[in-house]
Design an enzyme around this catalytic site. Sequence first.
Site, mmCIF file in Angstrom:
data_model
loop_
_atom_site.group_PDB
_atom_site.id
_atom_site.type_symbol
_atom_site.label_atom_id
_atom_site.label_comp_id
_atom_site.label_asym_id
_atom_site.label_seq_id
_atom_site.Cartn_x
_atom_site.Cartn_y
_atom_site.Cartn_z
ATOM 1 N N CYS A 1 15.225 -27.126 -30.792
ATOM 2 C CA CYS A 1 15.167 -25.683 -30.563
ATOM 3 C C CYS A 1 15.035 -25.515 -29.062
ATOM 4 O O CYS A 1 13.974 -25.754 -28.487
ATOM 5 C CB CYS A 1 13.986 -25.029 -31.272
ATOM 6 S SG CYS A 1 13.830 -23.265 -30.897
ATOM 7 N N CYS B 1 12.377 -22.445 -28.004
ATOM 8 C CA CYS B 1 10.924 -22.521 -28.195
ATOM 9 C C CYS B 1 10.599 -23.697 -29.104
ATOM 10 O O CYS B 1 10.738 -24.846 -28.690
ATOM 11 C CB CYS B 1 10.381 -21.211 -28.738
ATOM 12 S SG CYS B 1 11.328 -20.515 -30.110
ATOM 13 N N SER B 2 10.185 -23.437 -30.343
ATOM 14 C CA SER B 2 9.823 -24.540 -31.237
ATOM 15 C C SER B 2 10.196 -24.229 -32.679
ATOM 16 O O SER B 2 9.476 -24.594 -33.601
ATOM 17 C CB SER B 2 8.314 -24.826 -31.144
ATOM 18 O OG SER B 2 7.572 -23.671 -31.488
ATOM 19 N N CYS B 3 11.323 -23.531 -32.890
ATOM 20 C CA CYS B 3 11.765 -23.225 -34.253
ATOM 21 C C CYS B 3 11.992 -24.530 -35.014
ATOM 22 O O CYS B 3 12.666 -25.434 -34.520
ATOM 23 C CB CYS B 3 13.038 -22.387 -34.218
ATOM 24 S SG CYS B 3 12.815 -20.790 -33.416
#
Length: 288
Positions: A190, A193-195
């Site tokens: 991702c 961000c941190s999906c």
Amino acid sequence: MADKHTHDHDPKGHGIGGFFRKLFGGGHHDHDHDHGHGHDHGHEHEAHGHSHGDHDHGHAHEAHGHDHHDHSHGGHDHGHDHPHPHTTRDFQPDEKVHGYYQLLGLAIKELLVEKNVFTAEEIRKAIEARDAITPSLGARVVARAWTDPAFKARLLRDAHAACKEVGVDAGPTNLIAVENTGTVHNVVVCTLCSCYPRTILGLPPSWYKSREYRARIVREPRAVLREFGTVVPESVEMRVHDSTADMRYLVVPARPPGTDGLSEDALAALVNRDSMIGVAFADTPARH
């Protein structure tokens, strides 16, 4: 062999965050959470040549990062022995210093409880349920795909529906399953961000959220995978999939050799978390 970077880029929204930024007086902060992206473009980039492409995809840029340079403090050396007087008490090791988004989460929680939207008990149970999710759910899906070709076809066509067949709830986001084979190796990132498919893999590892991984995996995937101990032959095509807030990926790793005759539970035990992200291979019976 050309390496591909598949992404669905969505602009970050502001929403309630703008209000709380004013509340806390914050500016730009590091992100460690899922964003509500509004739309996706769904296109692919060709990284001509090999994984060390000569161009940057631009979605993992260090937009919020700043170099931390050594600097002097008034030209004097802090390496001396005499004590400094302290006007405030020192932090103790057990003290928790909350970051901006931790404070934001606490503020939202308090508002939800205060407005009787949820009770504190309901929020606690929801957090515990999320924390209880482990990669074993995803491993169960992969093991079924290894043993049932018809199920694997359904999984690659409609991952949500296929997960439900084995009692796994993939959550509200669009889940896409991609298969690693002898000719194609998939890896997930991702860049914004941190999906991450938390509903089937649990919490993401810290390296997955790091700027270094997010920036490098789209430019030099083979080099990054080698650092994980995963060597992908040059003859195998690399595909890098970029997750978004409404689209997540599950990598179905190649079934390791020497596993004929193993039960579904035994096969699931060979499916490690990193193999379902694509940075590692599934374990072999000898390694497990």
